[in-house]
Design a protein around this motif. Structure first.
Motif, mmCIF file in Angstrom:
data_model
loop_
_atom_site.group_PDB
_atom_site.id
_atom_site.type_symbol
_atom_site.label_atom_id
_atom_site.label_comp_id
_atom_site.label_asym_id
_atom_site.label_seq_id
_atom_site.Cartn_x
_atom_site.Cartn_y
_atom_site.Cartn_z
ATOM 1 N N VAL A 4 32.625 -19.585 -5.127
ATOM 2 C CA VAL A 4 31.461 -20.107 -4.419
ATOM 3 C C VAL A 4 31.351 -21.620 -4.619
ATOM 4 O O VAL A 4 31.036 -22.367 -3.686
ATOM 5 N N ALA A 8 31.333 -24.335 -1.757
ATOM 6 C CA ALA A 8 30.127 -25.154 -1.677
ATOM 7 C C ALA A 8 30.447 -26.642 -1.796
ATOM 8 O O ALA A 8 29.830 -27.477 -1.118
ATOM 9 N N MET A 111 30.332 -19.590 2.410
ATOM 10 C CA MET A 111 29.759 -19.541 1.069
ATOM 11 C C MET A 111 28.710 -18.433 0.970
ATOM 12 O O MET A 111 28.728 -17.620 0.036
ATOM 13 N N ILE A 115 28.734 -14.648 -1.097
ATOM 14 C CA ILE A 115 27.648 -14.201 -1.981
ATOM 15 C C ILE A 115 27.119 -12.840 -1.535
ATOM 16 O O ILE A 115 26.877 -11.950 -2.360
ATOM 17 N N TYR A 127 21.262 -16.602 -6.966
ATOM 18 C CA TYR A 127 22.628 -17.006 -6.656
ATOM 19 C C TYR A 127 22.690 -17.933 -5.441
ATOM 20 O O TYR A 127 23.477 -18.889 -5.412
ATOM 21 N N ALA A 131 24.092 -21.868 -5.419
ATOM 22 C CA ALA A 131 24.997 -22.401 -4.403
ATOM 23 C C ALA A 131 24.357 -23.564 -3.665
ATOM 24 O O ALA A 131 25.003 -24.598 -3.406
#
Length: 449
Positions: A4, A8, A111, A115, A127, A131
């Motif tokens: 991630v 990101a 991204m 998740i 979460y 991110a």
């Protein structure tokens, strides 16, 4: 989180260059001999192109692997960097920015989709907040980064500095990014995509035509937007090819979050464009100061993300959504009433409150909306959230730049004209803030906090 973070950070570079360019507009206007309504396409065109690519993200997620999407995003960013860094005419600069938009268009939805694949629903807020922390550091650094380079060297350094970073991330992504769901050989719905793309482009270009005084062109483009939108809805009833599912609009958890979400983005991107130019024109500040006024608010915007996500997971939607929307609206009201009296320091402090409130409401909108949707609709909702975010940003930049420069009173100085135009823009944003509070209240009223 490593995967991630890599994705990101790639989005981070795209957003960094986007926000960095906002403070370089006066320099670009001089270097390329273009007007403000033309140079703002560096941002508006970028956001619109990213929106069109994000529109396909639900299809892309099902059709291609995560690694393929990431590598293409990194390549598009790098090619755009080279074109912009070596631009000798404005069309070359604009082409580079449009190509570069593919990075954000591919990597930002990717991204969130990763998740959604691996994180339990009860922890989505935290979460997504982590991110977003990585991505939202970019607006904190972007204006200062761009303003400093424009003042001390050249705006071209924005692209030369980010190019090697993009190449490093591309190498890391190829080795670390994995696949969590099976890709499917779906047929892409080019007809519906073409109609929706036509509608979105006609909207943004039509608004720009209004600002340039081309009334016939503007009304023609807005008529084209309505016709293309009608065609899209009609074709959606019978199409068997894949773009995204319209069933999400039947879900209150999506509809009453989507509208505030795009409104908050309209205000955020528009204000991030307006304020650096506002302090330069009204208070005679430098481009560097124009970027620095956004820095404290943007820092809190980024570092607060995990906390805001925790608030959502722990207390539910009422606290972060309604508190955030209230701070957002109150701060813009201060701009509308006291704007010219605030000075550079006052603008900085009020923007800090605005950024905290907007960030608290904006980032939790997506998490709250996705939590309330069935699993099979989450990718489609994510595609629409991301598309709406980019379109709202493009429209926000266009509308607020037009309002900022719409006053042309004989005998007034440029500072007085910009002050009057900006004040009208502030009052528009106050009205939109009240609408956001009302929509959140409508969604949350039947529920316990």
């Amino acid at each position: 989180m490593l995967v991630v973070a890599i994705v990101a950070l790639m989005s981070f570079l795209g957003i960094l260059t986007e926000t960095a360019m906002n403070t370089t507009f006066p320099t670009l206007m001089d270097d390329f001999h273009v007007s403000l309504s033309t140079v703002q396409w560096v941002t508006s065109g970028y956001l619109l192109t990213a929106a069109l690519i994000m529109l396909t993200s639900a299809y892309m997620k099902r059709r291609f692997t995560n690694r393929q999407l990431f590598v293409w995003g990194a390549l598009l960013f790098s090619v755009g960097d080279l074109l912009c860094a070596t631009a000798v005419v404005f069309p070359q600069m604009l082409l580079g920015r449009l190509i570069q938009a593919g990075c954000v268009g591919l990597c930002t939805p990717l991204m969130v989709n990763i998740i959604l694949d691996v994180v339990p629903r009860a922890k989505l807020g935290v979460y997504l907040g982590i991110a977003n922390l990585i991505i939202l550091i970019a607006p904190a650094l972007g204006p200062t980064f761009g303003g400093a380079l424009a003042a001390m060297g050249s705006w071209r350094l924005i692209f030369w500095i980010t190019l090697p970073l993009a190449l490093v991330l591309m190498v890391l992504g190829q080795s670390q990014i994995k696949q969590y769901t099976k890709a499917q050989p779906l047929a892409f719905d080019w007809n519906r995509f073409g109609l929706l793309a036509t509608a979105l482009i006609a909207l943004v270009v039509g608004l720009t035509a209004f600002g340039d005084g081309h009334w016939a062109l503007a009304f023609g483009l807005l008529a084209l937007m309505l016709a293309a939108g009608w065609g899209f809805l009609r074709l959606s009833r019978t199409s068997t090819r894949y773009l995204f599912s319209l069933r999400v609009f039947h879900e209150p958890a999506f509809l009453f979050i989507f509208l505030p979400y795009i409104t908050l983005q309209f205000a955020n991107v528009g204000l991030n464009f307006l304020l650096p130019n506002y302090v330069q024109d009204v208070f005679s500040a430098t481009a560097l100061v124009g970027g620095l006024i956004l820095l404290p608010g943007s820092v809190f915007n980024g570092i607060g993300q995990p906390v805001y996500g925790w608030m959502l997971d722990r207390f539910g939607g009422k606290l972060p959504l309604l508190l955030g929307a209230s701070l957002f609206t109150a701060s813009i009201l201060v701009f509308a009433i006291f704007g010219p009296a605030l000075g550079v320091a006052g603008v900085t402090w009020v923007y800090l409150v605005f950024a905290i409130g907007r960030s608290m409401a904006f980032s939790n909108s997506v998490a709250y909306g996705l939590k309330g949707l069935p699993k099979d609709l989450q990718n489609d909702a994510n595609a629409l959230y991301n598309t709406g975010q980019q379109v709202a940003g493009a429209v926000g930049t266009t509308v607020l730049s037009l309002m900022m420069t719409m006053i042309n009173h004989p005998g007034w100085s440029k500072a007085q004209q910009v002050t009057a135009g900006s004040n009208a823009a502030f009052w528009l944003l106050v009205a939109l803030g009240l609408v956001v509070i009302g929509l959140f209240w409508r969604l949350l009223k039947p529920q316990a906090a």
